[in-house]
Enzyme design. Structure first.
Site, PDB file in Angstrom:
ATOM      1  N   ALA A   1      -9.844  -1.486  32.341  1.00  0.00           N
ATOM      2  CA  ALA A   1     -11.094  -1.393  33.109  1.00  0.00           C
ATOM      3  C   ALA A   1     -12.080  -0.424  32.474  1.00  0.00           C
ATOM      4  O   ALA A   1     -12.803   0.294  33.146  1.00  0.00           O
ATOM      5  CB  ALA A   1     -10.819  -1.018  34.568  1.00  0.00           C
ATOM      6  N   ILE A   2     -12.071  -0.428  31.151  1.00  0.00           N
ATOM      7  CA  ILE A   2     -12.956   0.468  30.407  1.00  0.00           C
ATOM      8  C   ILE A   2     -14.149  -0.328  29.876  1.00  0.00           C
ATOM      9  O   ILE A   2     -13.976  -1.410  29.320  1.00  0.00           O
ATOM     10  CB  ILE A   2     -12.229   1.067  29.173  1.00  0.00           C
ATOM     11  CG1 ILE A   2     -10.952   1.799  29.591  1.00  0.00           C
ATOM     12  CG2 ILE A   2     -13.155   1.986  28.382  1.00  0.00           C
ATOM     13  CD1 ILE A   2     -11.169   2.976  30.474  1.00  0.00           C
TER      14      ILE A   2
ATOM     15  N   HIS B   1     -16.052  -0.045  27.034  1.00  0.00           N
ATOM     16  CA  HIS B   1     -16.039   0.685  25.765  1.00  0.00           C
ATOM     17  C   HIS B   1     -17.459   0.854  25.228  1.00  0.00           C
ATOM     18  O   HIS B   1     -18.324   0.007  25.459  1.00  0.00           O
ATOM     19  CB  HIS B   1     -15.206  -0.088  24.740  1.00  0.00           C
ATOM     20  CG  HIS B   1     -13.754  -0.186  25.105  1.00  0.00           C
ATOM     21  ND1 HIS B   1     -12.828   0.730  24.689  1.00  0.00           N
ATOM     22  CD2 HIS B   1     -13.087  -1.080  25.866  1.00  0.00           C
ATOM     23  CE1 HIS B   1     -11.636   0.395  25.163  1.00  0.00           C
ATOM     24  NE2 HIS B   1     -11.763  -0.702  25.888  1.00  0.00           N
TER      25      HIS B   1
ATOM     26  N   VAL C   1      -5.950 -27.601  34.386  1.00  0.00           N
ATOM     27  CA  VAL C   1      -6.279 -28.674  33.447  1.00  0.00           C
ATOM     28  C   VAL C   1      -5.057 -28.932  32.566  1.00  0.00           C
ATOM     29  O   VAL C   1      -4.601 -28.033  31.850  1.00  0.00           O
ATOM     30  CB  VAL C   1      -7.499 -28.298  32.582  1.00  0.00           C
ATOM     31  CG1 VAL C   1      -7.777 -29.385  31.551  1.00  0.00           C
ATOM     32  CG2 VAL C   1      -8.720 -28.050  33.460  1.00  0.00           C
TER      33      VAL C   1
ATOM     34  N   LYS D   1      -1.183   2.842  17.410  1.00  0.00           N
ATOM     35  CA  LYS D   1      -2.273   3.031  18.356  1.00  0.00           C
ATOM     36  C   LYS D   1      -1.735   3.755  19.580  1.00  0.00           C
ATOM     37  O   LYS D   1      -0.717   3.376  20.126  1.00  0.00           O
ATOM     38  CB  LYS D   1      -2.846   1.662  18.739  1.00  0.00           C
ATOM     39  CG  LYS D   1      -4.263   1.759  19.229  1.00  0.00           C
ATOM     40  CD  LYS D   1      -4.864   0.391  19.486  1.00  0.00           C
ATOM     41  CE  LYS D   1      -6.159   0.590  20.266  1.00  0.00           C
ATOM     42  NZ  LYS D   1      -6.662  -0.629  20.848  1.00  0.00           N
TER      43      LYS D   1
ATOM     44  N   ILE E   1     -10.515 -13.594  23.939  1.00  0.00           N
ATOM     45  CA  ILE E   1     -11.230 -12.492  24.606  1.00  0.00           C
ATOM     46  C   ILE E   1     -10.204 -11.451  25.062  1.00  0.00           C
ATOM     47  O   ILE E   1      -9.646 -11.527  26.144  1.00  0.00           O
ATOM     48  CB  ILE E   1     -12.061 -12.998  25.800  1.00  0.00           C
ATOM     49  CG1 ILE E   1     -12.915 -14.199  25.401  1.00  0.00           C
ATOM     50  CG2 ILE E   1     -12.927 -11.850  26.330  1.00  0.00           C
ATOM     51  CD1 ILE E   1     -13.931 -13.951  24.301  1.00  0.00           C
TER      52      ILE E   1
END
Lengths: 437, 478
Positions: B46-47, B49, B172, B249, B335
C-alpha cells in the site's frame, strides 16, 4: 430489560461513580459501591444486556465459592443483575465508551443519547478482556472461513443456535477451549483433537476431566498448528510437536482433515481506554498497575476483574470487584470529608514477583489504607509440585506455605494481614516466590 | 455487444474503467471474485512509491512517477485516504554509498522531485527507531501511503456511477475472435465486446495466451506480511526501505494509512496462483530482515499476517498496449510493484490507447467526484450527534476495536457495488480489521449483512464462493 435514568443528551451530567462495563466485575463493583453508601452510580455497558461474557457461558460450575451452588453463567450474572435492579442502580446498555480523560470525563455514545460526556467522581474500569487472535501466534497457512476464536464460536452456538463447524480441531487448552470442545461435541460436531503448545494445560483440571476425558477427546500437549489448508473454507490443519522452546519439531507433522479451527490461545485485558487516559500498565498482566485499593496511578480511577488481570473463576472477580467498589466509594466520600481515603499514590510497599511467581495484584501496598486483610493474587510460570509459596518482608521469610500442585492455569492467592504489616514500619519490599523443598 | 470489456476489478482494471467512463462507451468489468479488490490489489504494501526504483525509460518508471503525481488529486476527487509521508531508503554500510547515490541519480532521471540524501544523523533525528548503524538515506518526500481497498473501491464506485457495468463471480474461461471484437466465454454465459482490456493480475498471461501466439508468462511472486497493532503504529513515521544489496532485497517497515505498522514482504515464486498462504519461513525471514533496518520492532504486537501475490512478467516491466497479433485486445499485464502507485497513470494510459483506436467522445455529464463512507471519527461531537439524530445507526458501535458504527456498515452494503461478505464489509469500513480480528464483531456484522441483503444468516460468507461462516444449526447432525 429496562434501562433507567436521566436523559444523558448534552454534556453536563455528573455521577459519583461511573463503571465502565456491566459484566461480572462491573456489576459486583456497583453493588458494593451502593452498599457502601454511594447513591449516584452509572454503569455503561456496550452489549445489549448486562452480564458480560457470562451470558454465553451456559455451562455450570459458576458460583461455588460465592453462593455455594453450581450455577450457569447466565444464572450467576442474574443474581447480580437482580441486586443492581433492587438497588436501583442506573445503567445504560448498547453504550460504547469512546474515551476517558485523565480528569475522569467519560465520553460515550449510543443510539438514543448520541454522544455525551459525563463527569465522574471516581471511575471503575471493568472492561474485561478479549481473546488473542491467530495473528498474535503467527500461525502460517491460508486464511479461509472456519477459523474462530473459541469465544466467538461459543457465542454463535450458545446464543444464536448456529454451528460454526462439523469437524473441529482446537488449539489451546485454556478453559474456553476445553468448554467448547465439550459444547461442540454435545451439539453434534466431531472434535478431533485439542492441541496445546505448552507441556501442560492452561485450563482448570476439572475442565480437562469433564470436557475432554469424558468424551474421549485427545489432548495433545506440546503441539501446535503449523499449517492451515483450504482457500475458501478450512479443509484441514497440520499439527506438529514442539520442542522445549516451542519450536515445531520437523518430522512430527500430522494432518487433520477438518472444517474448523477454534483458537483458545489466551486472553488479553482490554486496556485501550485505560492507556488512553494515561493509566500505567503492567507488561506481565497487560492490566493496570494498582495499589492495595485497586486504584491505578490516576487518583480516583480503579480497576477490577479481567481488565486488571485474567481470572479463572468469576467468584474471584466478584470478590475483587466488590473491593474496588468499596474503595471507590471511600474515595468519593473522602472528597466530601466523609472518609479518610487519601488521594494519590504514596510510595508504599512494593510487591515483587520472583522465581516462579509471574506477577502480583496489587503491586503496591500502603498499609494505612488497607482493610484488615488483603488478598494478593498471582500466577506461577510453570507447573510446580510439592513446592512452597514464600513471602519475604524485606529479608525475612514470614509466610511459607506448602502447595501440592501449582500451574499457570490456576490463580493463586495469599492473604496479608494489616496488623502483621504494621509490625514492620520500615518495610520496603514484599517478595513473593516459589521455593522447592 | 459492449464497446469495451475489462477483465479484472483490481486497481488496474478499475482505474481503466474509471478513466474510460469519461467517454461515451458501453463498458463492462468482469471479475471472477465476488467483489472488487480481491487479488493482488488487496494484499500489498500500500505504498505510493516516489519512483526512483524502476529502470529509466521503462513503463514502470514513467507510470510510477505520473501515478504518484496524480494520486493527490485523485484522493481528493474520490475521497479515499492517502498521505504523502515520505520514504527513506537506508544505507547501512559505507561501502554501499555508491548504490545509494545511483538510486538518487536514477530518481532524478525518472523525474522524481525533491529527493535528498541525508546523513545518518539526519535520518536518526527524523526516525529515531531506524537502526543505529545507518550511515545515510535517500529521502523522497513525495512517497505516500494509501488505503489500497479505498483506492480500488473508490475508482470502481465512480466508474459505476458513470455507467460502467460490473459482473462479479464471472470467470473468463475461453476467448474467441469475432469478426469485430471478441467473445468472452464465462461461467455466467458469453459476453461480447469490440475491445477487451486484460487486467487479470496473476492470470493476465492465461488470458493473453488465449488470443495470441506470442506467449507471455507471469510468475506469482508471493510476499508475506505482518500487520501490527495501532499501538505500534508510530514506531516509524515514514516508509523505511533497505537498500537492495548483497543480502538481497530487504523488507520495508511502514506506518499504514490507518495507523498500524506493516512489515514485509518476502519474495517467493509459487506455482499456484491462489497460493496466498503465509509460511513459517516467510514470517521468520521478514521479522529478521525488518530488524536490520528498524530497531525494537514490537513483533509481539502482530495482529495478523497475510500474503499477497505479485504478477511478475518475465520481461520485468509492465506490459500495457494492444497485443500485436490480437487487434482490439489490450494487455495490462505484469502489474506488480509499483502497481498501486502507478494505477492512476495506468488507467490514463489505457484510456488514451482506446480513445485513439475507438475515437471515443467525452461525456458531458461525467461525474468526477465520489463520496466515501462517512467516517464519524473525523466529525466533531456536534456533527456526530446531528448524524446520530438523523440515523441512530451511527450511534451504535459494532466493531469496538476500530470503532465502526452500524451506520457505516449499512452504507457499505447499500451503496452501489456494495459489500456482500464479511471481508467486503471489512475492506470498506475496517470492521473486523482491528486488534481482535473480528472476534467480537463478526456475529453482529453477519446479522447486519443478512438483514440488509435479505439472506439467511447461514448464507453469509467470509469472501463469497464456498466461504460460508456457519455449517448449520445446533444438533442438526445428531
Amino acid at each position: 430489560m429496562r434501562e433507567k435514568g436521566n436523559d444523558l443528551r448534552g454534556s453536563s451530567q455528573s455521577y459519583d461513580i461511573v463503571i465502565i462495563g456491566g459484566g461480572p466485575a462491573g456489576l459486583a463493583a456497583a453493588v458494593s459501591a451502593r452498599e457502601s453508601g454511594i447513591e449516584s452510580i452509572l454503569i455503561l455497558e456496550r452489549d445489549k444486556e448486562l452480564g458480560g461474557i457470562l451470558n454465553q457461558c451456559i455451562h455450570n460450575g459458576f458460583g461455588l465459592h460465592t453462593f455455594q451452588e453450581e450455577l450457569t453463567g447466565p444464572e450467576y450474572a442474574d443474581r447480580f443483575i437482580q441486586k443492581v435492579n433492587d438497588l436501583k442502580i442506573e445503567y445504560r446498555l448498547n453504550t460504547m465508551v469512546m474515551d476517558i480523560s485523565p480528569d475522569r470525563r467519560v465520553t460515550a455514545m449510543n443510539r438514543t443519547d448520541g454522544m455525551f460526556v459525563i463527569r465522574a467522581g471516581a471511575v471503575i474500569l471493568a472492561m474485561g478482556c478479549r481473546e488473542r487472535a491467530r495473528g498474535a501466534l503467527n500461525i502460517p497457512g491460508y486464511r479461509p472461513a472456519g477459523i474462530f476464536s473459541a469465544g466467538t464460536a461459543q457465542r454463535l452456538v450458545n446464543r444464536e443456535g448456529y454451528m460454526p463447524g462439523r469437524e473441529v480441531v482446537i488449539l489451546g487448552s485454556g478453559d474456553i477451549g476445553l468448554i467448547m470442545a465439550r459444547r461442540m461435541t454435545l451439539e453434534g460436531a466431531k472434535v478431533k483433537a485439542v492441541a496445546e503448545l505448552m507441556p501442560y494445560s492452561g485450563g482448570l483440571k476439572r475442565n480437562i476431566v469433564q470436557c475432554l476425558d469424558d468424551y474421549g477427546i485427545p489432548l495433545k500437549l506440546s503441539h501446535t498448528v503449523v499449517d492451515i489448508r483450504g482457500k475458501e473454507r478450512v479443509e484441514g490443519v497440520t499439527l506438529a510437536q514442539v520442542d522445549e522452546n516451542g519450536r515445531p519439531v520437523p518430522g512430527t507433522e500430522e494432518y487433520y482433515p477438518c472444517d474448523t479451527l477454534l483458537l483458545s490461545v489466551g486472553l488479553i485485558p482490554e486496556n485501550e481506554l485505560s492507556r488512553g487516559m494515561g493509566v500505567g500498565i503492567n507488561p506481565v498482566t497487560s492490566g493496570p498497575v494498582v495499589n492495595e485499593s485497586l486504584e491505578t496511578n490516576i487518583p480516583g480511577v480503579f480497576a477490577c476483574g479481567n481488565v486488571l488481570h485474567v481470572h479463572d473463576l468469576v467468584d474471584y472477580v466478584s470478590k475483587e470487584a466488590a473491593a474496588a467498589g468499596r474503595n471507590a466509594a471511600a474515595y468519593v466520600q473522602s472528597l466530601s470529608g466523609e472518609s479518610s481515603f487519601v488521594r494519590g499514590t504514596d510510595s508504599g510497599i512494593t510487591l515483587e514477583a520472583e522465581s516462579g511467581v509471574r506477577y502480583t495484584v496489587p503491586s503496591v501496598i500502603r498499609p494505612a489504607y488497607m482493610e484488615d486483610s488483603l488478598t494478593v493474587r498471582f500466577r506461577v510460570g510453570g507447573v510446580y509440585r510439592n513446592c512452597y509459596v514464600s513471602v519475604y518482608f524485606d529479608g525475612e521469610r514470614v509466610i511459607h506455605r506448602m502447595r501440592p500442585v501449582m500451574a499457570p492455569g490456576e490463580m493463586e492467592e495469599i492473604v496479608l494481614k494489616k496488623e502483621q504489616l504494621l509490625q514492620y514500619p520500615s518495610l520496603k519490599t514484599v517478595r513473593f516466590t516459589v521455593e522447592e523443598v | 455487444m459492449y464497446d469495451i470489456i475489462i477483465i479484472g476489478a483490481g486497481v488496474s482494471g478499475t482505474a481503466a474503467a474509471r478513466e474510460l467512463s469519461r467517454y461515451e462507451a458501453d463498458i463492462c468489468v468482469l471479475e471472477k471474485e465476488e467483489d472488487v479488490c480481491c487479488g493482488s490489489s488487496k494484499a500489498n504494501s500500500a505504498i505510493v512509491h516516489a519512483g526512483y526504483d524502476a529502470v529509466p525509460g521503462s513503463l514502470k518508471a514513467r507510470l510510477n512517477v505520473r501515478g504518484n503525481e496524480l494520486m493527490g488529486d485523485l484522493a481528493r476527487e474520490l475521497d479515499f485516504p492517502f498521505e504523502r509521508r515520505g520514504s527513506l531508503v537506508l544505507c547501512l554500510n559505507e561501502e554501499e554509498m555508491p548504490e545509494l547515490q545511483a538510486l538518487y541519480d536514477r530518481g532524478v532521471e525518472n523525474g522524481v522531485k525533491d529527493m535528498r540524501i541525508l546523513t545518518g544523523e539526519e535520518v536518526l533525528a527524523m526516525e529515531p527507531n531506524v537502526a543505529d548503524n545507518v550511515c545515510a538515506a535517500l529521502y523522497a518526500p513525495t512517497a505516500g501511503i494509501v488505503c489500497p481497498f479505498g483506492l480500488n473501491i473508490a475508482m470502481a464506485e465512480n466508474a459505476c456511477a458513470n455507467g460502467v457495468a460490473f459482473q462479479f463471480n464471472t470467470q473468463v474461461d475461453k476467448i474467441t475472435k469475432l469478426e469485430e471484437g471478441y467473445a468472452l466465454h464465462t461461467n455466467n454465459g458469453t459476453f461480447r465486446a469490440r475491445f477487451v482490456v486484460n487486467a487479470a493480475g496473476v492470470y493476465a498471461d492465461a488470458l493473453h495466451n488465449m488470443v495470441s501466439d506470442d506467449r507471455i508468462h507471469i510468475t506469482a511472486r508471493r510476499g508475506d506480511y505482518c500487520l501490527l497493532d495501532k499501538e505500534a503504529g508510530g514506531h516509524v513515521g515514514r516508509t523505511i526501505f533497505a537498500l537492495p544489496g548483497k543480502r538481497g532485497k530487504g523488507v520495508l517497515v511502514t506506518p499504514t494509512i490507518h495507523g498500524n505498522l506493516l512489515v514485509g514482504p518476502t519474495a517467493v515464486d509459487v506455482e499456484d496462483k491462489e497460493a496466498v498462504n503465509t509460511t513459517a519461513e516467510g514470517l521468520a525471514e521478514l521479522t529478521a530482515k525488518a530488524q536490520m533496518s528498524v530497531k525494537n520492532i514490537p513483533m509481539k504486537q502482530v495482529i495478523t499476517s497475510f500474503a499477497g501475490l505479485r504478477a511478475h512478467e518475465d520481461g520485468g516491466d509492465f506490459m500495457i498496449g494492444e497485443v500485436p497479433d490480437a487487434p482490439g485486445f489490450i494487455d495490462c499485464a505484469g502489474i506488480e510493484s509499483p502497481g498501486i502507485a502507478s494505477s492512476p497513470a495506468i488507467g490514463e494510459m489505457i484510456a488514451q490507447i482506446l480513445c485513439e483506436k475507438m475515437g471515443l467522445k467525452k461525456k458531458k455529464d461525467f461525474i468526477a467526484t465520489r463520496q466515501g463512507i462517512t467516517d464519524p471519527s473525523r466529525l466533531s461531537m456536534d456533527e456526530r450527534n446531528a448524524l446520530i439524530m438523523e440515523n441512530p445507526a451511527y450511534g451504535n458501535i459494532v466493531c469496538r476495536c476500530e470503532m465502526v458504527t452500524e451506520g457505516e456498515i449499512v452504507d457499505a452494503i447499500r451503496r452501489p457495488l456494495g459489500a456482500r461478505s464479511l471481508d467486503g464489509v471489512k475492506r470498506r469500513t475496517r470492521a473486523g480489521m482491528g486488534r481482535c480480528q473480528s472476534g467480537f464483531c463478526s456475529p453482529a456484522v453477519m446479522d447486519i449483512i443478512a438483514r440488509e441483503c435479505g439472506m439467511d444468516l447461514y448464507d453469509v460468507t467470509k469472501s463469497g464462493g464456498g466461504s460460508r461462516i456457519l455449517t448449520g444449526v445446533n444438533k442438526d447432525a445428531l
